[in-house]
Scaffold this active site. Structure first.
Site, PDB file in Angstrom:
ATOM      1  N   SER A  69       0.753  -1.192  -0.024  1.00  0.00           N
ATOM      2  CA  SER A  69       0.183  -0.075   0.076  1.00  0.00           C
ATOM      3  C   SER A  69       0.915   1.182  -0.096  1.00  0.00           C
ATOM      4  CB  SER A  69      -0.781   0.116   1.150  1.00  0.00           C
ATOM      5  OG  SER A  69      -1.771  -1.162   1.238  1.00  0.00           O
TER       6      SER A  69
HETATM    7  N1  SAM Z   1      -0.155  -4.295   4.048  1.00  0.00           N
HETATM    8  C1  SAM Z   1       0.341  -5.159   2.873  1.00  0.00           C
HETATM    9  C2  SAM Z   1       1.768  -4.710   2.577  1.00  0.00           C
HETATM   10  O1  SAM Z   1       2.199  -3.609   3.426  1.00  0.00           O
HETATM   11  O2  SAM Z   1       2.492  -4.949   1.782  1.00  0.00           O
HETATM   12  C3  SAM Z   1      -0.431  -4.940   1.773  1.00  0.00           C
HETATM   13  C4  SAM Z   1      -1.437  -5.669   1.735  1.00  0.00           C
HETATM   14  S1  SAM Z   1      -2.432  -5.832   0.174  1.00  0.00           S
HETATM   15  C5  SAM Z   1      -3.018  -4.292  -0.185  1.00  0.00           C
HETATM   16  C6  SAM Z   1      -3.916  -6.780   0.612  1.00  0.00           C
HETATM   17  C7  SAM Z   1      -3.477  -8.216   0.856  1.00  0.00           C
HETATM   18  O3  SAM Z   1      -4.895  -8.970   1.448  1.00  0.00           O
HETATM   19  C8  SAM Z   1      -2.937  -9.091  -0.357  1.00  0.00           C
HETATM   20  O4  SAM Z   1      -1.738  -9.647  -0.213  1.00  0.00           O
HETATM   21  C9  SAM Z   1      -3.992 -10.154  -0.603  1.00  0.00           C
HETATM   22  O5  SAM Z   1      -3.509 -11.462  -0.709  1.00  0.00           O
HETATM   23  C10 SAM Z   1      -4.476 -10.225   1.023  1.00  0.00           C
HETATM   24  N2  SAM Z   1      -5.940 -10.780   1.105  1.00  0.00           N
HETATM   25  C11 SAM Z   1      -6.917 -10.632   0.394  1.00  0.00           C
HETATM   26  N3  SAM Z   1      -8.031 -11.224   1.011  1.00  0.00           N
HETATM   27  C12 SAM Z   1      -7.426 -11.775   1.950  1.00  0.00           C
HETATM   28  C13 SAM Z   1      -8.133 -12.851   2.901  1.00  0.00           C
HETATM   29  N4  SAM Z   1      -9.262 -12.956   3.090  1.00  0.00           N
HETATM   30  N5  SAM Z   1      -7.399 -13.222   4.108  1.00  0.00           N
HETATM   31  C14 SAM Z   1      -5.871 -12.779   4.263  1.00  0.00           C
HETATM   32  N6  SAM Z   1      -5.399 -12.221   3.245  1.00  0.00           N
HETATM   33  C15 SAM Z   1      -6.133 -11.642   2.205  1.00  0.00           C
END
Ligand code: SAM
Length: 230
Positions: A73
């Protein structure tokens, strides 16, 4: 330019300076005031969480791809979500969406212990290896559907969801302690409201602090994978 030339230019890039500029221009200027949050952003090196091809852009004012169609993000969004959690240092935090592990590292700097769930196994494994190499020993990562939370280790003082949800998963409300805070983007696939939810004795209070655009939260209490992939 040859290989040696590229390495030299990479070395010449002063990441510390870029990091300091990012904190001043993107965070402080936009109203991030919590001194501990700012200190964590000065400490955690964001260029370590992106691929070598994108390293030079690590401190830019936008999200970057991390593989598997996911993103790390925008720094400001990570800071705003972190500040909204009002961490004092003693908390047990649940993060849903480990991604690159950058936000996880920031949380680990500011709390007692972090439990992080990532749906995509390869990302969870990569983040786990990196965070271990960086010396964090207060982080546990699990690969699975974070819309269910991480019940065995609940309840949590804070919950942070880093992907966009349609609604607040009830399981997460249940795993949040009374007086706990949850930060979660809620909306449709294209735009969400960043909500700060406080759990009180008599129910939950929710305020919107910012508009945002996150990759979707996919899972039992999130979006269906078939909706996303058409
Ligand atoms: N905070 C992270 C970083 O600093 O890199 C970025 C997160 S990214 C915007 C959102 C993440 O949520 C993705 O890696 C995606 O695979 C994960 N995600 C989506 N649905 C999910 C779920 N039900 N459980 C766990 N992770 C999930």
């Amino acid at each position: 330019m040859g290989f040696c030339g590229r390495i030299k230019r990479e070395k010449e890039l002063d990441y510390k300076k870029l990091q300091e500029r990012m904190v001043k221009d993107q965070l402080i200027r936009r109203g991030i005031r919590d001194k501990k949050v700012l200190a964590a952003f000065y400490k955690v090196r964001r260029e370590k969480f992106v691929s070598s091809e994108l390293r030079r852009q690590a401190y830019e004012d936008f999200p970057l791809p991390i593989g598997e169609g996911q993103t790390i993000s925008q720094p400001y969004m990570v800071a705003l979500m972190t500040q909204s959690l009002e961490l004092k240092g003693h908390e047990k935090v649940l993060e849903i969406g480990t991604g690159s592990g950058y936000q996880t590292a920031i949380l680990a700097e500011l709390s007692q212990e972090v439990y992080s769930v990532e749906r995509i196994k390869s990302l969870a494994q990569k983040a786990q290896r990196l965070l271990k190499r960086l010396g964090y020993n207060n982080i546990k990562i699990f690969s699975g559907d974070g819309t269910l939370g991480w019940k065995e280790c609940s309840p949590y003082d804070r919950i942070l969801v880093t992907a966009g949800a349609r609604e607040v998963p009830l399981s997460l409300i249940e795993q949040l302690k009374e007086k706990g805070i949850m930060v979660i983007p809620i909306g449709n696939l294209y735009s969400q409201d960043l909500k700060v939810i406080k759990k009180k004795k008599d129910g939950i209070r929710s305020v919107t602090v910012e508009k945002c655009v996150f990759v979707p939260l996919i899972g039992k209490y999130g979006w269906e994978e078939s909706t996303i992939n058409g």
